[in-house]
Design a protein around this motif. Structure first.
Motif, PDB file in Angstrom:
ATOM      1  N   GLU A   6       9.585 -13.825   6.902  1.00 50.78           N
ATOM      2  CA  GLU A   6       8.329 -13.912   6.452  1.00 50.78           C
ATOM      3  C   GLU A   6       7.369 -13.389   7.132  1.00 50.78           C
ATOM      4  OE1 GLU A   6       8.556 -17.988   5.995  1.00 50.78           O
ATOM      5  OE2 GLU A   6       9.333 -18.159   3.784  1.00 50.78           O
ATOM      6  N   LYS A   7       7.510 -13.551   8.450  1.00 52.80           N
ATOM      7  CA  LYS A   7       6.538 -12.982   9.509  1.00 52.80           C
ATOM      8  C   LYS A   7       6.383 -11.408   9.513  1.00 52.80           C
ATOM      9  CE  LYS A   7       5.807 -13.337  14.584  1.00 52.80           C
ATOM     10  NZ  LYS A   7       6.317 -14.036  15.696  1.00 52.80           N
ATOM     11  N   ALA A   8       7.649 -10.886   9.395  1.00 52.03           N
ATOM     12  CA  ALA A   8       7.705  -9.381   9.372  1.00 52.03           C
ATOM     13  C   ALA A   8       7.156  -8.823   8.066  1.00 52.03           C
ATOM     14  CB  ALA A   8       9.072  -8.940   9.645  1.00 52.03           C
ATOM     15  N   GLU A  14      -0.002  -6.594   5.646  1.00 59.23           N
ATOM     16  CA  GLU A  14      -1.289  -6.315   6.368  1.00 59.23           C
ATOM     17  C   GLU A  14      -1.575  -4.835   6.775  1.00 59.23           C
ATOM     18  OE1 GLU A  14      -4.355  -9.006   9.069  1.00 59.23           O
ATOM     19  OE2 GLU A  14      -2.413  -9.762   8.610  1.00 59.23           O
ATOM     20  N   ASN A  15      -0.543  -4.296   7.511  1.00 65.92           N
ATOM     21  CA  ASN A  15      -0.448  -3.100   8.026  1.00 65.92           C
ATOM     22  C   ASN A  15      -0.475  -2.136   6.743  1.00 65.92           C
ATOM     23  OD1 ASN A  15      -0.031  -0.529   9.449  1.00 65.92           O
ATOM     24  ND2 ASN A  15       2.018  -1.042   9.751  1.00 65.92           N
ATOM     25  N   ILE A  16       0.038  -2.228   5.738  1.00 67.61           N
ATOM     26  CA  ILE A  16      -0.127  -1.297   4.647  1.00 67.61           C
ATOM     27  C   ILE A  16      -1.586  -1.471   3.828  1.00 67.61           C
ATOM     28  CG2 ILE A  16       0.610  -0.740   2.107  1.00 67.61           C
ATOM     29  CD1 ILE A  16       2.384   0.019   4.346  1.00 67.61           C
ATOM     30  N   LYS A  81      -1.880 -10.685  16.695  1.00 67.71           N
ATOM     31  CA  LYS A  81      -1.563 -12.051  15.725  1.00 67.71           C
ATOM     32  C   LYS A  81      -0.165 -12.332  15.208  1.00 67.71           C
ATOM     33  CE  LYS A  81      -3.305 -12.987  10.757  1.00 67.71           C
ATOM     34  NZ  LYS A  81      -3.938 -12.273   9.739  1.00 67.71           N
ATOM     35  N   TYR A  82       0.679 -11.565  15.281  1.00 64.20           N
ATOM     36  CA  TYR A  82       2.061 -11.589  14.680  1.00 64.20           C
ATOM     37  C   TYR A  82       3.062 -11.795  15.978  1.00 64.20           C
ATOM     38  CZ  TYR A  82       0.516 -11.404  10.057  1.00 64.20           C
ATOM     39  OH  TYR A  82      -0.142 -11.681   8.605  1.00 64.20           O
TER      40      TYR A  82
END
Length: 86
Positions: A6-8, A14-16, A81-82
């Protein structure tokens, strides 16, 4: 607590989002300002050159380099953040 998967997934989502926004900006500057809106921008001058011409020849390159630095900064924040920073 969120699982690793879920984290990935949230990280890549968010990256996209960041990539999409930055690519849209780059498209608007390079294609929009340099080609589509060239005639309107040519009414203004920058450094003795018509603004539309300047964007087509140099401006889009400058904006692209600035967007690279913005992307690096955004990704560094996202990594922290992650928890992917080292």
């Amino acid at each position: 607590m969120a699982s690793k998967k879920e984290k990935a997934s949230a990280y890549w989502k968010e990256n996209i989002k960041y990539l999409t926004i930055l690519l849209i900006i780059w498209f608007l500057v390079s294609f929009g300002a340099g080609i589509l809106f060239r005639e309107n921008l040519n009414e203004f001058r920058l450094g003795g050159f018509k603004l539309g011409f300047w964007f087509a020849q140099q401006g889009s390159i400058y904006v692209f380099v600035i967007l690279i630095f913005i992307y690096v900064r955004l990704m560094n924040r996202l990594d922290k953040k992650y928890g992917y920073d080292e």
